[in-house]
Design a protein around this motif. Structure first.
Motif, PDB file in Angstrom:
ATOM      1  N   ASN A   9       0.828  -1.216   0.000  1.00 60.33           N
ATOM      2  CA  ASN A   9       0.000   0.000   0.000  1.00 60.33           C
ATOM      3  C   ASN A   9       0.859   1.261   0.000  1.00 60.33           C
ATOM      4  O   ASN A   9       0.544   2.245  -0.674  1.00 60.33           O
ATOM      5  N   TYR A  10       1.936   1.219   0.754  1.00 63.39           N
ATOM      6  CA  TYR A  10       2.807   2.397   0.868  1.00 63.39           C
ATOM      7  C   TYR A  10       3.507   2.692  -0.450  1.00 63.39           C
ATOM      8  O   TYR A  10       3.490   3.832  -0.944  1.00 63.39           O
ATOM      9  N   ASN A  32       1.213   3.759  -3.353  1.00 56.14           N
ATOM     10  CA  ASN A  32       0.442   4.986  -3.116  1.00 56.14           C
ATOM     11  C   ASN A  32       1.067   6.140  -3.904  1.00 56.14           C
ATOM     12  O   ASN A  32       2.208   6.530  -3.648  1.00 56.14           O
ATOM     13  N   ASN A  56       0.606   9.207  -3.682  1.00 58.11           N
ATOM     14  CA  ASN A  56       0.906  10.354  -2.812  1.00 58.11           C
ATOM     15  C   ASN A  56       2.261  10.212  -2.122  1.00 58.11           C
ATOM     16  O   ASN A  56       2.787  11.189  -1.585  1.00 58.11           O
ATOM     17  N   LYS A  57       2.821   8.999  -2.127  1.00 53.80           N
ATOM     18  CA  LYS A  57       4.114   8.765  -1.485  1.00 53.80           C
ATOM     19  C   LYS A  57       5.280   8.872  -2.467  1.00 53.80           C
ATOM     20  O   LYS A  57       6.438   8.827  -2.049  1.00 53.80           O
TER      21      LYS A  57
END
Length: 358
Positions: free
Chosen positions: A14-15, A18, A20-21
């Motif tokens: 997920n990280y 993502n 946004n990351k």
């Protein structure tokens, strides 16, 4: 094999998927200091993207990732056989180092305040609050959030204990310390010797028809890890320079993702079988248990000795909750009838557990 287990860790998926990351990963702490240094997290993000968003039923050879790993640590520069435990240690430490951001704005936003009292080393709560402040001031990454647990160290001076008892004084006699860990390492040969020297544990194995010279349980590895030891050293309370101290190391907190490394060595301990559960109940394992854990990754070694052989992995997919066998480019589904092979095939080297929620 180790990368397959990391790539089936849902929080990492997920990280790194993502969007946004993405900027955060590109501008990691290593890149901010020196953009010319090799950066692992960027290539790890590429790896996760290839594995989870690439073509179905295809394989990906992470050559660039391998090259970056070798540039950062010369141990992995060439193609000699290395221990999978060393690689897990490298991956998790480097990802934390690159993605660790702690600054004044983070501390203010998180309302991190220093202890307002002088630290009494014999007061566990004060010592822990001081440790927690230091931890929060220095650790802020996805790795520290999900993979770090805490041990509680205890030192009890037997000379002080005797003197306080004689004087009838009810004064705390145990000195405390706290440390962080991101995996637990069980030396199987030491566990085996511990079981053989403990009559109660030894008889339990004999009653079940198990030879502890050849086979140990994961639960007893935890018992070994938290055993008492007698050491001799200086006590700052009574001033005795060579006093008998009882040393204990207890699991204080458990992380969301619990990685267990099995140190097999090269002698008789190399072939010791480890019995591990699919569901690990932590109520008897830690001072602050984190409930039940579910197994989702197992690194296995196939071969006759520690200097040769092959690593492969069994992983539970976070997408469909099914098990798969990852053997280089070949991925084989494991059905319910075949799940026993996860326990039986090869020698277990590394276990990946995560906190289980219904």
């Amino acid at each position: 094999a180790a990368l397959q287990c990391f790539s089936n860790t849902d929080e990492l998926i997920n990280y790194f998927l993502n969007p946004n990351k993405k900027s955060f990963i590109l501008n990691n702490s290593i890149a901010m200091v020196d953009p010319n240094q090799p950066q692992l997290c960027i290539e790890f993000q590429n790896l996760i993207n290839h594995l989870w968003t690439g073509p179905v039923k295809s394989y990906y050879a992470p050559r660039t990732f391998k090259k970056i790993v070798g540039k950062i640590d010369s141990l992995f520069e060439n193609f000699e056989a290395n221990d999978a435990k060393d690689f897990v240690n490298f991956i998790i430490m480097r990802l934390h180092e690159e993605l660790n951001f702690v600054d004044s704005s983070f501390c203010n936003k998180s309302n991190i305040l220093p202890p307002t009292f002088p630290i009494n080393q014999y007061n566990w709560n004060q010592v822990f609050q001081s440790y927690l402040f230091d931890f929060q001031m220095n650790y802020n990454s996805i790795i520290s959030t999900y993979f770090y647990g805490t041990t509680q160290g205890e030192f009890e001076c037997q000379n002080c204990k005797k003197n306080l008892f004689v004087m009838g004084q009810n004064i705390p006699n145990i000195k405390y310390s706290y440390e962080s860990y991101f995996f637990i390492n069980f030396p199987l040969d030491e566990v085996r010797k511990f079981i053989l020297s403990n009559q109660m544990l030894y008889m339990k194995y004999i009653n079940y028809g198990i030879n502890p010279n050849n086979e140990v349980s994961l639960f007893d590895c935890f018992i070994y890890h938290q055993k008492e030891e007698i050491i001799f050293g200086y006590c700052d309370r009574c001033g005795n320079t060579n006093t008998e101290l009882i040393s204990r190391t207890k699991l204080f907190t458990l992380p969301i993702y619990l990685i267990i490394l099995l140190n097999r060595g090269k002698g008789i301990e190399f072939n010791i079988k480890i019995n591990f559960p699919e569901y690990l109940d932590t109520n008897q394992l830690a001072m602050n248990p984190n409930g039940q854990y579910i197994l989702y990754g197992v690194v296995k070694h196939f071969g006759d000795n520690s200097s040769s052989g092959h690593f492969a992995a069994y992983c539970r997919s976070p997408i469909d909750n099914s098990w798969y066998f990852y053997n280089d480019a070949i991925v084989t589904p494991i059905n319910e009838a075949e799940k026993s092979t996860i326990q039986e095939n090869g020698l277990t080297y590394i276990l990946f557990y995560k906190k289980y929620t219904n």
